[in-house]
Design a protein around this motif. Structure first.
Motif, PDB file in Angstrom:
ATOM      1  N   TRP A   1     -13.848   3.886 -28.654  1.00 56.99           N
ATOM      2  CA  TRP A   1     -13.949   4.849 -27.557  1.00 56.99           C
ATOM      3  C   TRP A   1     -15.396   5.010 -27.094  1.00 56.99           C
ATOM      4  O   TRP A   1     -15.664   5.060 -25.892  1.00 56.99           O
ATOM      5  N   MET A   2     -16.326   5.096 -28.035  1.00 58.55           N
ATOM      6  CA  MET A   2     -17.734   5.283 -27.655  1.00 58.55           C
ATOM      7  C   MET A   2     -18.260   4.075 -26.898  1.00 58.55           C
ATOM      8  O   MET A   2     -19.015   4.227 -25.923  1.00 58.55           O
ATOM      9  N   VAL A   3     -17.874   2.873 -27.299  1.00 60.27           N
ATOM     10  CA  VAL A   3     -18.316   1.668 -26.589  1.00 60.27           C
ATOM     11  C   VAL A   3     -17.737   1.644 -25.177  1.00 60.27           C
ATOM     12  O   VAL A   3     -18.451   1.372 -24.205  1.00 60.27           O
ATOM     13  N   LEU A   4     -16.442   1.935 -25.045  1.00 61.73           N
ATOM     14  CA  LEU A   4     -15.824   1.922 -23.718  1.00 61.73           C
ATOM     15  C   LEU A   4     -16.325   3.064 -22.848  1.00 61.73           C
ATOM     16  O   LEU A   4     -16.478   2.906 -21.638  1.00 61.73           O
ATOM     17  N   HIS A   5     -16.577   4.214 -23.438  1.00 63.26           N
ATOM     18  CA  HIS A   5     -17.017   5.368 -22.665  1.00 63.26           C
ATOM     19  C   HIS A   5     -18.404   5.162 -22.077  1.00 63.26           C
ATOM     20  O   HIS A   5     -18.711   5.649 -21.000  1.00 63.26           O
ATOM     21  N   ARG A   6     -19.255   4.429 -22.755  1.00 63.33           N
ATOM     22  CA  ARG A   6     -20.615   4.194 -22.266  1.00 63.33           C
ATOM     23  C   ARG A   6     -20.702   2.996 -21.317  1.00 63.33           C
ATOM     24  O   ARG A   6     -21.743   2.733 -20.750  1.00 63.33           O
ATOM     25  N   SER A   7     -19.614   2.272 -21.144  1.00 64.87           N
ATOM     26  CA  SER A   7     -19.608   1.106 -20.276  1.00 64.87           C
ATOM     27  C   SER A   7     -19.791   1.526 -18.819  1.00 64.87           C
ATOM     28  O   SER A   7     -19.128   2.436 -18.322  1.00 64.87           O
ATOM     29  N   LYS A   8     -20.683   0.857 -18.119  1.00 61.23           N
ATOM     30  CA  LYS A   8     -20.927   1.161 -16.703  1.00 61.23           C
ATOM     31  C   LYS A   8     -19.710   0.810 -15.842  1.00 61.23           C
ATOM     32  O   LYS A   8     -19.461   1.446 -14.839  1.00 61.23           O
ATOM     33  N   ARG A   9     -18.957  -0.216 -16.249  1.00 63.92           N
ATOM     34  CA  ARG A   9     -17.810  -0.639 -15.448  1.00 63.92           C
ATOM     35  C   ARG A   9     -16.684   0.385 -15.492  1.00 63.92           C
ATOM     36  O   ARG A   9     -15.876   0.445 -14.577  1.00 63.92           O
ATOM     37  N   LEU A  10     -16.591   1.176 -16.560  1.00 63.04           N
ATOM     38  CA  LEU A  10     -15.492   2.121 -16.710  1.00 63.04           C
ATOM     39  C   LEU A  10     -15.869   3.557 -16.348  1.00 63.04           C
ATOM     40  O   LEU A  10     -15.113   4.479 -16.648  1.00 63.04           O
ATOM     41  N   ARG A  11     -17.003   3.751 -15.699  1.00 61.15           N
ATOM     42  CA  ARG A  11     -17.396   5.113 -15.311  1.00 61.15           C
ATOM     43  C   ARG A  11     -16.410   5.711 -14.318  1.00 61.15           C
ATOM     44  O   ARG A  11     -16.180   6.912 -14.315  1.00 61.15           O
ATOM     45  N   GLU A  12     -15.807   4.875 -13.484  1.00 61.51           N
ATOM     46  CA  GLU A  12     -14.820   5.388 -12.526  1.00 61.51           C
ATOM     47  C   GLU A  12     -13.564   5.888 -13.231  1.00 61.51           C
ATOM     48  O   GLU A  12     -12.856   6.730 -12.702  1.00 61.51           O
ATOM     49  N   VAL A  13     -13.287   5.370 -14.425  1.00 59.15           N
ATOM     50  CA  VAL A  13     -12.119   5.811 -15.175  1.00 59.15           C
ATOM     51  C   VAL A  13     -12.416   7.125 -15.886  1.00 59.15           C
ATOM     52  O   VAL A  13     -11.616   8.062 -15.855  1.00 59.15           O
ATOM     53  N   PHE A  14     -13.578   7.216 -16.540  1.00 57.68           N
ATOM     54  CA  PHE A  14     -13.896   8.384 -17.346  1.00 57.68           C
ATOM     55  C   PHE A  14     -14.529   9.517 -16.544  1.00 57.68           C
ATOM     56  O   PHE A  14     -14.487  10.663 -16.961  1.00 57.68           O
ATOM     57  N   GLN A  15     -15.146   9.212 -15.404  1.00 55.60           N
ATOM     58  CA  GLN A  15     -15.801  10.231 -14.582  1.00 55.60           C
ATOM     59  C   GLN A  15     -15.480  10.013 -13.107  1.00 55.60           C
ATOM     60  O   GLN A  15     -16.368   9.784 -12.289  1.00 55.60           O
ATOM     61  N   PRO A  16     -14.215  10.110 -12.717  1.00 59.43           N
ATOM     62  CA  PRO A  16     -13.881   9.787 -11.329  1.00 59.43           C
ATOM     63  C   PRO A  16     -14.455  10.765 -10.320  1.00 59.43           C
ATOM     64  O   PRO A  16     -14.834  10.372  -9.226  1.00 59.43           O
ATOM     65  N   ARG A  17     -14.551  12.051 -10.660  1.00 64.76           N
ATOM     66  CA  ARG A  17     -15.074  13.020  -9.691  1.00 64.76           C
ATOM     67  C   ARG A  17     -16.565  12.824  -9.453  1.00 64.76           C
ATOM     68  O   ARG A  17     -17.059  13.118  -8.376  1.00 64.76           O
ATOM     69  N   VAL A  18     -17.274  12.350 -10.444  1.00 67.57           N
ATOM     70  CA  VAL A  18     -18.703  12.127 -10.282  1.00 67.57           C
ATOM     71  C   VAL A  18     -18.956  10.837  -9.508  1.00 67.57           C
ATOM     72  O   VAL A  18     -19.881  10.750  -8.705  1.00 67.57           O
ATOM     73  N   GLU A  19     -18.123   9.838  -9.703  1.00 72.64           N
ATOM     74  CA  GLU A  19     -18.336   8.536  -9.081  1.00 72.64           C
ATOM     75  C   GLU A  19     -17.770   8.425  -7.664  1.00 72.64           C
ATOM     76  O   GLU A  19     -18.387   7.827  -6.804  1.00 72.64           O
ATOM     77  N   LYS A  20     -16.581   8.975  -7.444  1.00 68.89           N
ATOM     78  CA  LYS A  20     -15.894   8.730  -6.184  1.00 68.89           C
ATOM     79  C   LYS A  20     -15.925   9.881  -5.192  1.00 68.89           C
ATOM     80  O   LYS A  20     -15.503   9.722  -4.060  1.00 68.89           O
ATOM     81  N   ALA A  21     -16.388  11.043  -5.598  1.00 62.28           N
ATOM     82  CA  ALA A  21     -16.383  12.202  -4.708  1.00 62.28           C
ATOM     83  C   ALA A  21     -17.442  12.046  -3.615  1.00 62.28           C
ATOM     84  O   ALA A  21     -18.453  11.371  -3.808  1.00 62.28           O
ATOM     85  N   PRO A  22     -17.222  12.683  -2.471  1.00 58.62           N
ATOM     86  CA  PRO A  22     -18.263  12.679  -1.438  1.00 58.62           C
ATOM     87  C   PRO A  22     -19.531  13.357  -1.967  1.00 58.62           C
ATOM     88  O   PRO A  22     -19.469  14.196  -2.867  1.00 58.62           O
ATOM     89  N   LEU A  23     -20.649  12.995  -1.409  1.00 57.83           N
ATOM     90  CA  LEU A  23     -21.941  13.483  -1.909  1.00 57.83           C
ATOM     91  C   LEU A  23     -22.020  15.002  -1.896  1.00 57.83           C
ATOM     92  O   LEU A  23     -22.609  15.602  -2.794  1.00 57.83           O
ATOM     93  N   SER A  24     -21.401  15.643  -0.917  1.00 62.57           N
ATOM     94  CA  SER A  24     -21.484  17.100  -0.826  1.00 62.57           C
ATOM     95  C   SER A  24     -20.629  17.805  -1.882  1.00 62.57           C
ATOM     96  O   SER A  24     -20.849  18.978  -2.169  1.00 62.57           O
TER      97      SER A  24
END
Length: 120
Positions: free
Chosen positions: A34-57
């Protein structure tokens, strides 16, 4: 009813230690994966979708990486900020963690250990 025949085996210390070692290895492997996958840059959209995909505002602030700093930040955020950033589901989950975990479970564990350790 329990079996009281002579062929009945009881749990022994080696079997208990084997179970603890097996459980520890399993928890360690899954935590490491889990720690290896959680720190992966490719999976940030899976673990942090609101931070990655939300509009800037509407992007919520990034949470710290350390486990203690993460929980301190989560528990110190105002309730309105959690509702605006993540919605009512996340608010009720954090509220549950605060009420059940901090106010009920931690004192119960401390009280239980204070009673049971001197008894045994």
């Amino acid at each position: 009813m329990s079996n009281t025949n002579a062929d009945t085996e009881s749990a022994t210390t080696p079997s208990f230690i084997a179970a603890i070692v097996t459980a520890s290895i399993t928890v360690g492997v899954f935590t490491t994966v889990w720690m290896v996958l959680h720190r992966s840059k490719r999976l940030r959209e899976v673990f942090q979708p609101r931070v990655e995909k939300a509009p800037l505002s509407k992007k919520p602030p990034m949470l710290p990486d350390g486990p203690l700093a993460f929980w301190k930040t989560v528990f110190s955020l105002p309730d309105k900020e959690i509702i605006v950033a993540n919605g009512p589901d996340a608010y009720f989950f954090v509220r549950y963690l605060k009420v059940f975990g901090l106010y009920m479970l931690v004192p119960y564990v401390i009280l239980t250990c204070a009673i049971l350790i001197p008894v045994s």
